[in-house]
Enzyme design. Structure first.
Site, PDB file in Angstrom:
ATOM      1  N   SER A 140       0.812  -1.218   0.000  1.00  0.00           N
ATOM      2  CA  SER A 140       0.000   0.000   0.000  1.00  0.00           C
ATOM      3  C   SER A 140       0.846   1.270   0.000  1.00  0.00           C
ATOM      4  CB  SER A 140      -0.917   0.022   1.226  1.00  0.00           C
ATOM      5  OG  SER A 140      -1.621   1.252   1.285  1.00  0.00           O
ATOM      6  N   LYS A 153     -13.236  -5.830   1.627  1.00  0.00           N
ATOM      7  CA  LYS A 153     -14.180  -4.766   1.266  1.00  0.00           C
ATOM      8  C   LYS A 153     -15.643  -5.178   1.424  1.00  0.00           C
ATOM      9  CE  LYS A 153     -10.939  -2.593  -1.944  1.00  0.00           C
ATOM     10  NZ  LYS A 153     -10.906  -1.162  -2.117  1.00  0.00           N
ATOM     11  N   ASN A 181     -14.882   0.751   0.982  1.00  0.00           N
ATOM     12  CA  ASN A 181     -13.418   0.886   1.011  1.00  0.00           C
ATOM     13  C   ASN A 181     -12.988   1.968   1.993  1.00  0.00           C
ATOM     14  OD1 ASN A 181     -14.143   3.205  -0.569  1.00  0.00           O
ATOM     15  ND2 ASN A 181     -12.037   3.255  -1.362  1.00  0.00           N
ATOM     16  N   ASP A 230     -14.128   4.044  -4.264  1.00  0.00           N
ATOM     17  CA  ASP A 230     -13.530   3.371  -5.429  1.00  0.00           C
ATOM     18  C   ASP A 230     -14.342   3.609  -6.698  1.00  0.00           C
ATOM     19  OD1 ASP A 230     -11.369   2.200  -4.149  1.00  0.00           O
ATOM     20  OD2 ASP A 230     -12.443   0.354  -3.674  1.00  0.00           O
ATOM     21  N   GLY A 258     -12.784  -9.706 -12.499  1.00  0.00           N
ATOM     22  CA  GLY A 258     -12.772  -9.624 -11.033  1.00  0.00           C
ATOM     23  C   GLY A 258     -14.132  -9.226 -10.493  1.00  0.00           C
ATOM     24  N   ALA A 259     -14.573  -9.936  -9.451  1.00  0.00           N
ATOM     25  CA  ALA A 259     -15.891  -9.659  -8.875  1.00  0.00           C
ATOM     26  C   ALA A 259     -15.803  -9.443  -7.374  1.00  0.00           C
ATOM     27  CB  ALA A 259     -16.851 -10.806  -9.191  1.00  0.00           C
ATOM     28  N   GLY A 260     -14.632  -9.027  -6.890  1.00  0.00           N
ATOM     29  CA  GLY A 260     -14.463  -8.716  -5.472  1.00  0.00           C
ATOM     30  C   GLY A 260     -14.930  -7.308  -5.173  1.00  0.00           C
ATOM     31  N   GLY A 261     -14.396  -6.729  -4.099  1.00  0.00           N
ATOM     32  CA  GLY A 261     -14.840  -5.404  -3.680  1.00  0.00           C
ATOM     33  C   GLY A 261     -14.628  -4.325  -4.725  1.00  0.00           C
ATOM     34  N   TYR A 305      -1.941  -1.026  -8.882  1.00  0.00           N
ATOM     35  CA  TYR A 305      -1.029   0.120  -9.015  1.00  0.00           C
ATOM     36  C   TYR A 305       0.362  -0.177  -8.474  1.00  0.00           C
ATOM     37  CZ  TYR A 305      -2.019   1.239  -4.071  1.00  0.00           C
ATOM     38  OH  TYR A 305      -2.137   1.209  -2.699  1.00  0.00           O
TER      39      TYR A 305
END
Length: 522
Positions: free
Chosen positions: A247, A296, A317, A334, A371-374, A461
């Site tokens: 992070s 999340k 988030n 987000d 992707g199907a997460g947060g 990132y």
């Protein structure tokens, strides 16, 4: 040699020779340490005169520690006579601290070491590698050390859950004798980053940027967290994630707090069980949280109230603790951060003279989401709100189907992603962790398949220019880095954290500088 700072920044030196010790001490001073622990048990020496010489030449205040043979390197065994001679000599030379293990320390031993003329303070230490450390147990250990004449008590504790740090903060606040706590294990990092808030007078850091689980680097202590300015009134913020070491939040929010004159600190929280984390850290000192992988969605169920957008997305988030009643309120920054980053990239490329479009440039577009997460949920809801046609791919097909149903989209098997080419000019958004450090050679979509996309966005990132983005640019697609999303969502978070405006120009410059300086170490 006097210690002049209220907060001592210490680093342990485990070197084999006197010369290496002195060179490391010089580097420690350069990196901001004002105290070193000289671990004599790590040294090779033929005569104690070498150690004597080291102590005379030291350039920083020091702790001389010489642990018993059963915990010293098996390659080096020293007689108890030698250990006693070196500790006694350190006291005669007025070294600032000497450290003795509780297991071999008695009142008689301490009386044997003490001299009337010396100002040396005696640390009695206890190293605990296993077990559950309650407030009561820690309190008893401190009493034991104090009862045999310790000037300072030191606890070195292995932490296997971040919630195990809470008793440490309690003891730092209430201990009646000077207390040093050093943790081992990644989940104990906050014991050092927040220690000075709870009364710690020594904080430990690692030398030369070396990764030591449980310790921040000396450079980050001085340049990122500025722990010398942390006090009892400092508000605590941080990113709740697992993993969390990647992070960039601390590098952005901490300078922004200082720039805004706000007494806050932002730290990484390596959390396994987010519900237990919020149960343990429930006081108003812990004011706000960024929420990362994989928490999340679970975080939403930890909140007392949830903003309507976050509720519809099913993921938060950002969590703010209300100052009056302590309730946790969840938000999602987000969604807008990602969608506006994509929209602005389209507008910048298509519109001459900077003219703005009234309708979203992604309206009617086929929007392919990986992707199907947060993060994926936030992007899917944002794309749908702008009129895009959403198609979702996820390794867990059931999760993809559930999200597709929520946004009136379509779910397809992950294995079909590279063959999915129904039309040209599609948008691709990667909301999975594929390509994130340390797996930077991975990509969710082949280079050949990328030719069907007009724009490619990657929420990853770290690194800022992923393999996915590199290959998309090579086939002529517009690319949008996760850095842009990170920047925008962080600005929104900062406003929620402080209840005011964010220093936008300053924060944007910080992000740009950090990613340019350390593009592979975000």
């Amino acid at each position: 040699m006097g210690v002049k700072s209220d907060l001592l920044i210490c680093t342990p030196l485990e070197c084999e020779t006197k010369e290496e010790m002195l060179a490391s001490m010089k580097l420690a001073k350069k990196e901001g340490a004002n105290l070193t622990e000289l671990c004599i048990g790590s040294m090779y020496f033929s005569h104690i005169s070498e150690v004597d010489h080291l102590l005379r030449l030291r350039t920083l205040p020091s702790i001389v520690s010489f642990r018993p043979n059963n915990v010293t390197s098996p390659c080096r065994r020293f007689s108890e006579k030698t250990r006693l001679q070196i500790l006694k000599r350190a006291i005669e030379l007025d070294v600032e601290f000497v450290e003795i293990d509780l297991e071999v320390c008695t009142k008689d031993f301490i009386n044997l070491l003490r001299t009337e003329k010396s100002n040396t303070r005696i640390i009695v230490s206890n190293y605990m590698n296993t077990g559950c450390f309650t407030r009561e147990k820690l309190g008893n250990l401190i009493i034991d050390a104090q009862s045999i004449g310790a000037d300072v008590v030191k606890l070195v504790i292995h932490v296997d859950s971040i919630t195990n740090v809470e008793p440490i903060f309690h003891m730092l606040t209430h201990c009646q004798v000077p207390l040093i706590v050093r943790t081992t294990g990644e989940r104990g990092l906050i014991s050092q980053l927040l220690g000075s808030k709870y009364g710690a007078f020594i904080i430990w850091g690692s030398l030369g940027g070396k990764f030591v689980p449980g310790l921040p680097t000396l450079v980050s202590i001085k340049q990122v967290y500025r722990l010398e300015f942390v006090n009892a009134d400092t508000k605590v913020y941080g990113v709740v994630s697992n993993p969390v070491g990647h992070s960039k939040g601390p590098l952005l929010h901490n300078p922004a707090f200082r720039h805004a004159g706000y007494n806050g600190i932002y730290v990484p929280f390596l959390v396994d069980d987010i519900k237990e984390f919020f149960r343990v850290y429930s006081c108003n000192d812990f004011d706000g949280f960024s929420v990362g992988i994989p928490h999340k969605e679970t975080a939403l169920r930890c909140c007392d109230e949830v903003h309507p957008l976050a509720l519809s997305i099913g993921a938060v988030n950002t969590i703010i603790r209300m100052p009056v009643d302590g309730k946790l309120v969840g938000y999602n920054t987000d969604c807008e951060a990602c969608i506006t980053a994509i929209e602005d990239a389209f507008r910048e490329r298509r519109i001459p003279n900077g003219q703005a479009l009234h309708a979203s440039p992604i309206a009617g577009k086929l929007f392919v989401l990986v992707g199907a997460g947060g993060v994926g949920r936030a992007i899917a809801f944002g794309a749908r709100s702008r009129g895009a046609r959403v198609v979702i791919f996820n390794r867990n097909f059931e999760r993809a189907k559930a999200l597709a149903m929520a946004v009136s989209g379509e779910a397809l098997p992950y294995e079909c992603l590279n063959e999915f080419k129904p039309e040209k000019g599609m948008i691709l958004a990667n909301a999975s962790a594929v390509g994130m450090e340390p797996n930077i050679d991975e990509t969710p979509v082949s280079k050949i398949a990328l030719r069907s996309y007009e724009l490619v966005f990657d929420a990853v990132y770290t690194p800022p220019n992923t393999r996915l983005l590199q290959e998309a640019a090579e086939v002529g697609a517009t690319v949008v880095s996760g850095v842009e999303m990170f920047k925008r969502q962080a600005l929104a978070q900062f406003k929620l954290f402080t209840g005011g405006l964010a220093p936008e120009d300053f924060m944007r410059k910080i992000v740009s500088d950090q990613f340019q300086m350390h593009p592979q170490n975000c």
